[in-house]
Scaffold this motif. Structure first.
Motif, mmCIF file in Angstrom:
data_model
loop_
_atom_site.group_PDB
_atom_site.id
_atom_site.type_symbol
_atom_site.label_atom_id
_atom_site.label_comp_id
_atom_site.label_asym_id
_atom_site.label_seq_id
_atom_site.Cartn_x
_atom_site.Cartn_y
_atom_site.Cartn_z
ATOM 1 N N ALA A 135 49.491 24.000 39.041
ATOM 2 C CA ALA A 135 48.844 25.139 38.397
ATOM 3 C C ALA A 135 49.223 26.451 39.051
ATOM 4 O O ALA A 135 49.231 27.488 38.415
ATOM 5 N N ASP A 179 47.459 26.718 45.356
ATOM 6 C CA ASP A 179 47.377 25.528 44.506
ATOM 7 C C ASP A 179 46.539 24.457 45.190
ATOM 8 O O ASP A 179 46.580 24.287 46.417
ATOM 9 N N ASN A 201 43.230 26.422 43.407
ATOM 10 C CA ASN A 201 43.684 26.936 42.110
ATOM 11 C C ASN A 201 43.068 28.292 41.785
ATOM 12 O O ASN A 201 43.267 28.817 40.686
ATOM 13 N N ARG A 284 46.020 20.734 37.070
ATOM 14 C CA ARG A 284 44.802 21.301 36.509
ATOM 15 C C ARG A 284 45.189 22.410 35.554
ATOM 16 O O ARG A 284 46.201 23.069 35.746
ATOM 17 N N ARG A 286 45.463 25.981 33.883
ATOM 18 C CA ARG A 286 45.449 27.321 34.493
ATOM 19 C C ARG A 286 44.150 28.027 34.135
ATOM 20 O O ARG A 286 43.668 27.933 33.017
#
Length: 287
Positions: A135, A179, A201, A284, A286
């Motif tokens: 991500a 990340d 993230n 995952r 964004r």
């Protein structure tokens, strides 16, 4: 008592009116003459005093200028005092740095210290945010004359960015420190405690597994740790920020949202990324 005859009284009454008129005109002429004399006297006095007025005008003008500039002069004085204090503080730091440099040189000579070679690096341009399984990653363009290998460390002009995870013939993917698959061993500069910086993230990674008895302090600087021989020690990472929920996060030095150029360093740590540096990909969406 002398009694005037009637003809004499009549003559005097006839003469009194012209006399009074003449006296009035005389008084008016005398007042006019006094006004002209006064005006001439004022003119002569002004001529005599004008050099003195000119002599005193310059100091008065200078005094008015000083009074008008007084707030600015006070501000300059305060600024000079602050700069002198800062200069003195910098001198003390310089003296301390020179003393430490001399001490380090002496200790290195006593230990037969062999300095490490300066790491080589190459500059690459960020062409887009990379997709794939991560991500928080960026794609960089790598011309054929640039040799890029998996595991190289990426930095911008401010600090740590991430590590190279995939290498192609003309491009490479850099996993950013934010990340959730990123695991970076770090050191707290103030307390020298060790911790693990874990991506979320989001804009700020979190600190986990710090040394027992050492609490990360607000604003404390973080640098990379050489623990596990996965990273060189001392690369600037960021500062500690405690969130409203009481979680220590890292405000990164690097501008990860505005990357244009990155420098890829080869510290000679091997081409395979250890598990603690990059976890198994957990993609995952964004945010």
């Amino acid at each position: 008592m002398i009694r005037l005859s009637i003809p004499l009284r009549q003559a005097l009454s006839r003469l009194s009116l012209p006399v009074m008129i003449a006296a009035a005109f005389g008084t008016m002429l005398l007042g006019k003459a006094d006004a002209m004399l006064a005006e001439r006297a004022r003119t002569v006095l002004a001529d005599l005093l004008s050099p003195f007025y000119a002599a005193f005008a310059e100091p008065a003008r200078a005094v008015r200028g000083v009074v008008a500039d007084l707030p600015e002069l006070l501000a300059i004085r305060e600024e000079n005092a602050r700069l002198r204090e800062e200069n003195e503080r910098l001198r003390r730091w310089q003296a301390a740095a020179l003393a430490l440099e001399s001490e380090n040189a002496l200790l290195r000579r006593q230990l037969a210290f062999i300095p490490e070679a300066a790491p080589s690096f190459q500059t690459a341009r960020v062409v887009s945010d990379a997709g794939g399984v991560y991500a928080r990653a960026v794609l960089i363009a790598t011309p054929p004359e640039i040799t890029v290998r998996r595991g190289q460390i990426a930095l911008d002009e401010r600090g740590f960015v991430g590590r190279v995870t995939e290498v192609g013939r003309r491009s490479a993917r850099v996993l950013l420190a934010t990340d959730m698959n990123s695991r970076i061993p770090v050191t707290l500069e103030g307390s020298r405690g060790r911790a693990m910086m874990v991506g979320t993230n989001g804009p700020r990674p979190r600190l986990q597994h710090w040394s027992e008895g050492i609490r990360p302090a607000e604003g404390e600087r973080l640098v990379t740790s050489a623990e596990g021989v996965s990273f060189p020690a001392g690369l600037p990472v960021g500062v500690v920020r405690w969130s409203e929920s009481g979680v220590p996060e890292v405000d990164m030095f690097a501008r990860l949202g505005q990357l244009d150029l990155v420098r890829l360093f080869d510290f000679g740590l091997g081409g395979i990324l250890p598990p603690e540096a990059i976890a198994r990909p957990e993609p995952r969406p964004r945010r």
